[in-house]
Design a protein around this motif. Structure first.
Motif, short mmCIF file in Angstrom:
data_model
loop_
_atom_site.label_atom_id
_atom_site.label_comp_id
_atom_site.label_asym_id
_atom_site.label_seq_id
_atom_site.Cartn_x
_atom_site.Cartn_y
_atom_site.Cartn_z
N ALA A 116 0.76 -1.08 0.22
CA ALA A 116 0.07 -0.38 -0.12
C ALA A 116 0.82 1.51 0.10
CB ALA A 116 -1.31 0.35 1.16
N GLN A 117 2.15 1.44 0.82
CA GLN A 117 2.81 2.49 0.81
C GLN A 117 3.50 2.93 -0.51
OE1 GLN A 117 3.67 -0.03 1.99
NE2 GLN A 117 6.02 -1.16 2.01
N ARG A 118 3.52 1.99 -1.66
CA ARG A 118 3.65 2.68 -2.86
C ARG A 118 2.93 3.27 -3.65
NH1 ARG A 118 7.99 -0.82 -4.77
NH2 ARG A 118 8.51 1.19 -6.26
N GLY A 119 1.66 2.97 -3.47
CA GLY A 119 0.27 4.23 -3.98
C GLY A 119 -0.33 3.46 -5.46
N PHE A 120 0.09 2.35 -5.81
CA PHE A 120 -0.37 2.01 -6.90
C PHE A 120 -1.65 1.42 -6.64
CE2 PHE A 120 4.70 0.50 -7.77
CZ PHE A 120 4.85 2.10 -8.79
N SER A 121 -2.04 1.39 -6.00
CA SER A 121 -3.39 0.52 -5.95
C SER A 121 -4.33 1.76 -5.42
CB SER A 121 -3.42 -0.01 -4.85
OG SER A 121 -4.42 -1.43 -4.63
N PHE A 122 -5.41 1.66 -5.75
CA PHE A 122 -6.80 2.12 -5.35
C PHE A 122 -7.71 0.99 -4.53
CE2 PHE A 122 -8.40 0.55 -9.77
CZ PHE A 122 -8.87 -0.56 -9.59
N ARG A 123 -7.51 -0.02 -3.86
CA ARG A 123 -7.84 -1.34 -3.77
C ARG A 123 -7.33 -1.29 -1.92
NH1 ARG A 123 -11.18 -3.60 -6.54
NH2 ARG A 123 -10.69 -4.53 -8.80
N GLN A 124 -5.94 -0.16 -2.27
CA GLN A 124 -5.59 0.19 0.24
C GLN A 124 -5.29 1.75 -0.40
OE1 GLN A 124 -2.94 -3.17 0.24
NE2 GLN A 124 -2.29 -3.65 -1.94
N ASP A 125 -5.48 2.12 0.93
CA ASP A 125 -4.80 3.24 1.05
C ASP A 125 -3.77 3.42 1.67
OD1 ASP A 125 -6.03 5.67 1.58
OD2 ASP A 125 -5.83 6.07 3.71
N GLY A 126 -3.38 4.38 0.97
CA GLY A 126 -1.35 4.93 0.36
C GLY A 126 -1.29 5.69 0.06
N ARG A 209 -8.17 3.37 -15.28
CA ARG A 209 -7.42 3.44 -16.10
C ARG A 209 -7.13 4.65 -15.85
NH1 ARG A 209 -9.42 2.09 -21.72
NH2 ARG A 209 -10.90 0.45 -21.33
N THR A 210 -7.21 5.93 -14.43
CA THR A 210 -6.48 6.90 -14.28
C THR A 210 -5.10 6.70 -13.54
OG1 THR A 210 -7.98 8.31 -13.63
CG2 THR A 210 -6.87 8.99 -12.83
N PHE A 211 -5.37 5.42 -12.52
CA PHE A 211 -4.29 4.89 -12.19
C PHE A 211 -3.26 4.46 -13.04
CE2 PHE A 211 -6.29 5.78 -8.79
CZ PHE A 211 -5.84 6.04 -6.93
N GLN A 212 -3.68 3.71 -14.08
CA GLN A 212 -2.81 3.32 -15.35
C GLN A 212 -1.95 4.46 -16.07
OE1 GLN A 212 -3.75 0.41 -18.19
NE2 GLN A 212 -4.27 2.01 -19.10
N ALA A 213 -3.15 5.40 -16.15
CA ALA A 213 -2.06 6.81 -17.01
C ALA A 213 -1.04 7.50 -16.21
CB ALA A 213 -3.08 7.99 -16.94
N LEU A 214 -1.76 7.86 -14.25
CA LEU A 214 -0.88 8.40 -13.29
C LEU A 214 0.05 7.51 -13.55
CD1 LEU A 214 -3.28 10.06 -10.92
CD2 LEU A 214 -2.63 11.11 -13.05
N ARG A 215 0.00 6.60 -12.93
CA ARG A 215 1.66 5.36 -13.18
C ARG A 215 2.79 6.23 -14.19
NH1 ARG A 215 0.27 0.07 -14.39
NH2 ARG A 215 2.15 0.75 -16.50
N ILE A 216 1.84 5.86 -15.90
CA ILE A 216 2.50 5.85 -16.26
C ILE A 216 3.24 7.24 -16.41
CG2 ILE A 216 2.89 5.95 -19.58
CD1 ILE A 216 0.33 3.76 -19.35
#
Length: 331
Positions: A116-126, A209-216
């Motif tokens: 969660a601390q990596r901030g990649f997932s919207f299913r976990q708060d980080g 899609r937003t999480f994907q785009a922001l990660r890229i």
């Protein structure tokens, strides 16, 4: 590596197809450009002889630590803490100018998503981080402080194919302005409420899609692909193979176009009756139509469902001249 769905167990995607694609010589030198937790690397090492060598890359410190443990157990293996955009630089320094096979497994890995601390997932708060290499660059929270609405809309469209890019971009920037965007849960909430109600409960979460785009965007992944694929082609030996797994259409188009430019090297206008540019092809497709997982793999590993594998091979000089002769006549 993983897609937008999170699973705690790391299962290499298209494992056998990927290894079959790049493997040709048990005594050869190979490169795994995306080590992750070593699923593909370990399978490749199982096929190598004592003379074979495998070099891996990863920019995630945790992945590198896992790779260093493997290197202590197997002298045929080494890992570099570097992004694959530096592939050419590292291979040149090691004297690896004739590589037998090079593989890329793009995207984010399951272990990264599960933390969660990596901030990649919207299913976990980080935290709003999303950096693959936490020792470099700016986290998402800092990047968002300096982006305009127009730029953010473009990011969501280009890297996420997001239909509601304008609504989501406005919602994200408003939440930031109001001091209500500090965690991944806040970002997920902004995305969820930005889309129309009828789009909130489909098969794909509105934030995917937003999480994907922001990660890229945060990790400059498209430029990484450009640099990495180009360096890989330049360092393959004649007959050497390139295999690339991608997970979304933007990546796949980029890979296809980069390789296609080496397959059809001629840059003359179509109306030219004879090639005058003199550029010769350097690659040929072994698998131009992407290989996709079968039903059995998707059932066993649902995160593989969107994976696509493309495979190409470096031409010998004789093959390049022959193909250039065919292409250099009438277009």
């Amino acid at each position: 590596m993983a897609t937008d769905v999170e699973y705690s167990e790391h299962i290499p995607v298209l494992r056998d197809a990927f290894i079959d694609a790049i493997f040709s010589d048990p005594d050869g030198c190979y490169v795994d450009c995306t080590f992750g937790r070593g699923g593909h690397s370990r399978q490749l090492l199982a096929r190598l002889s004592e003379k074979g060598r495998l070099l891996a890359f990863d920019r995630d410190p945790d992945a590198v630590a896992a790779g260093e443990e493997l290197a202590q157990q197997d002298a045929r293996f080494a890992i570099e803490h570097a992004d694959f955009a530096r592939l050419g630089e590292v291979l040149d320094a090691r004297g690896w100018c004739q590589v037998t096979g090079i593989g890329f497994d793009l995207g984010v890995s399951s272990p990264q998503v599960d933390q969660a601390q990596r901030g990649f997932s919207f299913r976990q708060d980080g935290p709003l981080d999303m950096r693959m290499d936490t020792t470099q660059g700016q986290p998402l929270s800092r990047r968002l402080e300096h982006v305009s609405e127009r730029e953010l809309i473009d990011i969501l469209r280009r890297f996420g194919d997001e239909r509601y890019a304008q609504r989501i971009a406005r919602a994200i920037l408003k939440a930031m302005h109001d001091g209500a965007l500090t965690t991944t849960s806040d970002l997920e909430n902004a995305c969820f409420h930005a889309v129309p109600k009828q789009a909130r409960y489909g098969s794909t979460h509105p934030a995917t899609r937003t999480f994907q785009a922001l990660r890229i965007w945060v990790n400059d992944e498209m430029q990484q692909i450009d640099d990495g694929i180009s360096a890989a082609v330049d360092h393959l030996q004649p007959g050497g193979r390139l295999a690339v797994i991608s997970f979304h259409s933007g990546e796949d188009r980029r890979i296809r176009d980069l390789i296609e430019a080496r397959v059809h090297a001629c840059t003359c206008p179509p109306q030219m009756p004879v090639c005058v540019c003199g550029k010769k092809p350097t690659m040929r497709w072994l698998q131009k139509k992407p290989v996709r997982p079968d039903e059995g793999e998707v059932a066993a590993n649902p995160r593989s469902r969107s994976s696509m594998l493309r495979v190409a091979q470096r031409l010998t000089d004789a093959e390049a001249v022959k193909l250039a002769g065919y292409a250099g006549g009438v277009h």
